[in-house]
Design an enzyme around this catalytic site. Structure first.
Site, PDB file in Angstrom:
ATOM      1  N   ALA A  72       0.847  -1.193   0.000  1.00 16.92           N
ATOM      2  CA  ALA A  72       0.000   0.000   0.000  1.00 16.92           C
ATOM      3  C   ALA A  72       0.876   1.234   0.000  1.00 16.92           C
ATOM      4  CB  ALA A  72      -0.914  -0.001   1.223  1.00 16.92           C
ATOM      5  N   ASP A  73       0.421   2.247  -0.691  1.00 19.92           N
ATOM      6  CA  ASP A  73       1.120   3.522  -0.647  1.00 19.92           C
ATOM      7  C   ASP A  73       0.120   4.630  -0.882  1.00 19.92           C
ATOM      8  OD1 ASP A  73       3.162   5.731  -1.185  1.00 19.92           O
ATOM      9  OD2 ASP A  73       4.417   3.987  -0.791  1.00 19.92           O
ATOM     10  N   GLN A  74       0.548   5.822  -0.536  1.00 24.07           N
ATOM     11  CA  GLN A  74      -0.282   6.998  -0.731  1.00 24.07           C
ATOM     12  C   GLN A  74       0.601   8.139  -1.200  1.00 24.07           C
ATOM     13  OE1 GLN A  74      -2.005   9.248   2.682  1.00 24.07           O
ATOM     14  NE2 GLN A  74      -3.951   8.602   1.782  1.00 24.07           N
TER      15      GLN A  74
END
EC number: 3.6.1.9
Length: 196
Positions: A72-74
């Protein structure tokens, strides 16, 4: 039950999974984000979030082929520009002044792999409208925000004091925190991590 691994050192993502009573392990990926950002500078900020999630999850998934592994990344976008976390808190004032009275976008990217093969990819964008806060508020915020100034790209913790920076948001609470939970739990049910 299917083994589920979070390939991230993010405390907030781990907290979200724990609070939702999702069984998981943490095996942090050691992928260097700066290398990927340099190599894939052609990507939009939205696509960069998914690219980073995929890059982080792949080595962990290959090392644990029996498990479903989540990366996951943002990313944060302001005026079409991809912004990075601040290297030092002293830069937060300029960042927040730039954001004042304007919207920015938080792009979440999730990649779920098994044995290095994609099972599911997901992207979600939230729009955050920063209010036109006063200089006095900014001074108070900078004095009290602490770790949030460098821990998140926007120099805020949405779930804490940072919530006072905003006049409105368009998007899911969990996506704003960096882990869109409802679409994730649906796919985890489909793959035997959670009960149907």
């Amino acid at each position: 039950m299917t083994r589920f691994i979070l390939a991230s050192g993010s405390q907030i993502r781990a907290d979200i999974l724990r609070q939702a009573h999702i069984p998981f392990e943490i095996i942090k990926s050691d992928v260097d984000e700066s290398v990927i950002k340099a190599e894939r500078a052609d990507l939009s900020p939205r696509d960069m979030a998914l690219c980073l999630a995929e890059a982080k999850v792949e080595p962990v998934s290959l090392a644990h082929p029996d498990a479903l592994v989540l990366g996951a990344d943002q990313t944060m976008e302001l005026d079409g520009e991809l912004l990075d976390k601040l290297p030092q808190a002293s830069l937060a004032r300029a960042r927040l002044e730039r954001m004042r009275g304007r919207p920015h976008f938080l792009h979440s990217g999730l990649a779920l792999l098994r044995a290095g093969q994609p099972v599911w990819r997901y992207q979600q964008t939230s729009t955050i409208h920063v209010r036109g806060f006063s200089d006095a508020f900014l001074d108070q915020y900078l004095e009290n925000a602490g770790f949030a100034l460098t821990a998140s790209v926007g120099a805020y913790a949405y779930e804490g004091l940072g919530s006072q920076l905003f006049e409105r948001v368009e998007g899911d609470y969990y996506a704003i925190l960096g882990l869109p939970l409802l679409p994730l739990t649906a796919v985890l049910r489909d793959h035997g991590v959670l009960q149907q």
